[in-house]
Design a protein around this motif. Structure first.
Motif, PDB file in Angstrom:
ATOM      1  N   UNK A   1       0.812  -1.211   0.000  1.00 27.32           N
ATOM      2  CA  UNK A   1       0.000   0.000   0.000  1.00 27.32           C
ATOM      3  C   UNK A   1       0.851   1.269   0.000  1.00 27.32           C
ATOM      4  N   UNK A   2       1.959   1.245   0.731  1.00 25.13           N
ATOM      5  CA  UNK A   2       2.775   2.443   0.853  1.00 25.13           C
ATOM      6  C   UNK A   2       3.688   2.640  -0.364  1.00 25.13           C
TER       7      UNK A   2
ATOM      8  N   UNK B   1     -11.648   6.918 -17.357  1.00 24.43           N
ATOM      9  CA  UNK B   1     -11.295   5.562 -17.782  1.00 24.43           C
ATOM     10  C   UNK B   1      -9.783   5.387 -17.773  1.00 24.43           C
ATOM     11  N   UNK B   2      -9.067   6.419 -18.188  1.00 24.05           N
ATOM     12  CA  UNK B   2      -7.610   6.348 -18.229  1.00 24.05           C
ATOM     13  C   UNK B   2      -7.027   6.133 -16.833  1.00 24.05           C
ATOM     14  N   UNK B   3      -7.631   6.787 -15.830  1.00 26.99           N
ATOM     15  CA  UNK B   3      -7.145   6.603 -14.465  1.00 26.99           C
ATOM     16  C   UNK B   3      -7.394   5.173 -13.989  1.00 26.99           C
ATOM     17  N   UNK B   4      -8.498   4.576 -14.394  1.00 27.35           N
ATOM     18  CA  UNK B   4      -8.761   3.172 -14.048  1.00 27.35           C
ATOM     19  C   UNK B   4      -7.607   2.311 -14.548  1.00 27.35           C
ATOM     20  N   UNK B   5      -7.256   2.489 -15.816  1.00 23.72           N
ATOM     21  CA  UNK B   5      -6.163   1.706 -16.403  1.00 23.72           C
ATOM     22  C   UNK B   5      -4.845   1.952 -15.671  1.00 23.72           C
ATOM     23  N   UNK B   6      -4.561   3.211 -15.328  1.00 23.98           N
ATOM     24  CA  UNK B   6      -3.318   3.556 -14.629  1.00 23.98           C
ATOM     25  C   UNK B   6      -3.249   2.908 -13.254  1.00 23.98           C
ATOM     26  N   UNK B   7      -4.358   2.957 -12.507  1.00 24.56           N
ATOM     27  CA  UNK B   7      -4.370   2.387 -11.155  1.00 24.56           C
ATOM     28  C   UNK B   7      -4.211   0.870 -11.219  1.00 24.56           C
ATOM     29  N   UNK B   8      -4.896   0.220 -12.136  1.00 25.90           N
ATOM     30  CA  UNK B   8      -4.751  -1.233 -12.266  1.00 25.90           C
ATOM     31  C   UNK B   8      -3.325  -1.617 -12.637  1.00 25.90           C
TER      32      UNK B   8
ATOM     33  N   UNK C   1       2.905  -3.423  -8.438  1.00 25.63           N
ATOM     34  CA  UNK C   1       3.206  -3.532  -7.005  1.00 25.63           C
ATOM     35  C   UNK C   1       3.019  -4.946  -6.476  1.00 25.63           C
ATOM     36  N   UNK C   2       2.526  -5.864  -7.312  1.00 31.57           N
ATOM     37  CA  UNK C   2       2.368  -7.246  -6.881  1.00 31.57           C
ATOM     38  C   UNK C   2       0.935  -7.732  -6.797  1.00 31.57           C
ATOM     39  N   UNK C   3      -0.017  -6.884  -7.158  1.00 29.51           N
ATOM     40  CA  UNK C   3      -1.418  -7.309  -7.154  1.00 29.51           C
ATOM     41  C   UNK C   3      -1.671  -8.258  -8.313  1.00 29.51           C
ATOM     42  N   UNK C   4      -2.709  -9.054  -8.171  1.00 33.14           N
ATOM     43  CA  UNK C   4      -3.148  -9.959  -9.230  1.00 33.14           C
ATOM     44  C   UNK C   4      -4.388  -9.342  -9.867  1.00 33.14           C
ATOM     45  N   UNK C   5      -4.353  -9.127 -11.178  1.00 34.40           N
ATOM     46  CA  UNK C   5      -5.520  -8.579 -11.870  1.00 34.40           C
ATOM     47  C   UNK C   5      -6.552  -9.697 -11.997  1.00 34.40           C
ATOM     48  N   UNK C   6      -7.705  -9.485 -11.396  1.00 26.38           N
ATOM     49  CA  UNK C   6      -8.785 -10.469 -11.400  1.00 26.38           C
ATOM     50  C   UNK C   6      -9.675 -10.287 -12.624  1.00 26.38           C
TER      51      UNK C   6
END
Length: 142
Positions: free
Chosen positions: A22-23, A80-87, A93-98
């Protein structure tokens, strides 16, 4: 009871790993660090990380995990662009895209990622909701 939520605390397997996610990964700033808890000050809400076994013990419930918990957290994006950037940032960072970002039935655009402990986050753009300069989300304009 007032209609609000003050704190959201999630149970995590590795407190330090989750803090790094998170940090450092998502770019959040930790506001308080205790031996067994980490708090992030959000806009009008506190987000906490606490060891999963200790959180279950505190609530006096079994520490069992058997699939979908029935809860998701959400980040509302301004575009929409921010959605793509955050994902993309979450994945880096190590998240798994579901669920990759896509146009959705309710007229918006969203996708989901799972943090290192499997907590589901929806990242969504809703063209009908308003977001102020502090990131507060409104059903109607403030």
């Amino acid at each position: 009871m007032e209609q609000r939520i003050s704190v959201v605390t999630i149970g995590v397997a590795d407190l330090e790993r989750s803090q790094r996610f998170y940090e450092q990964g998502l770019g959040w700033t930790v506001g308080y660090t205790g031996e067994q808890i980490k708090f992030f000050q959000l806009n009008g809400l506190i987000f906490g990380l606490y060891p999963r076994d200790a959180l279950a013990e505190d609530a006096q419930v079994p520490n069992e995990r058997t699939g979908f918990s029935g809860i998701t957290l959400a980040y509302c994006a301004r575009s929409k662009e921010e959605v793509d950037e955050v994902l993309e940032r979450a994945e880096d960072a190590g998240a798994h895209i579901i669920k990759p970002a896509q146009d959705v039935f309710w007229g918006g655009y969203s996708g989901y990622f799972a943090d290192p402990d499997g907590h589901l986050w929806e990242v969504a753009y809703n063209p009908d909701w308003k977001i102020d300069e502090k990131g507060n989300v409104y059903l109607d304009a403030p």
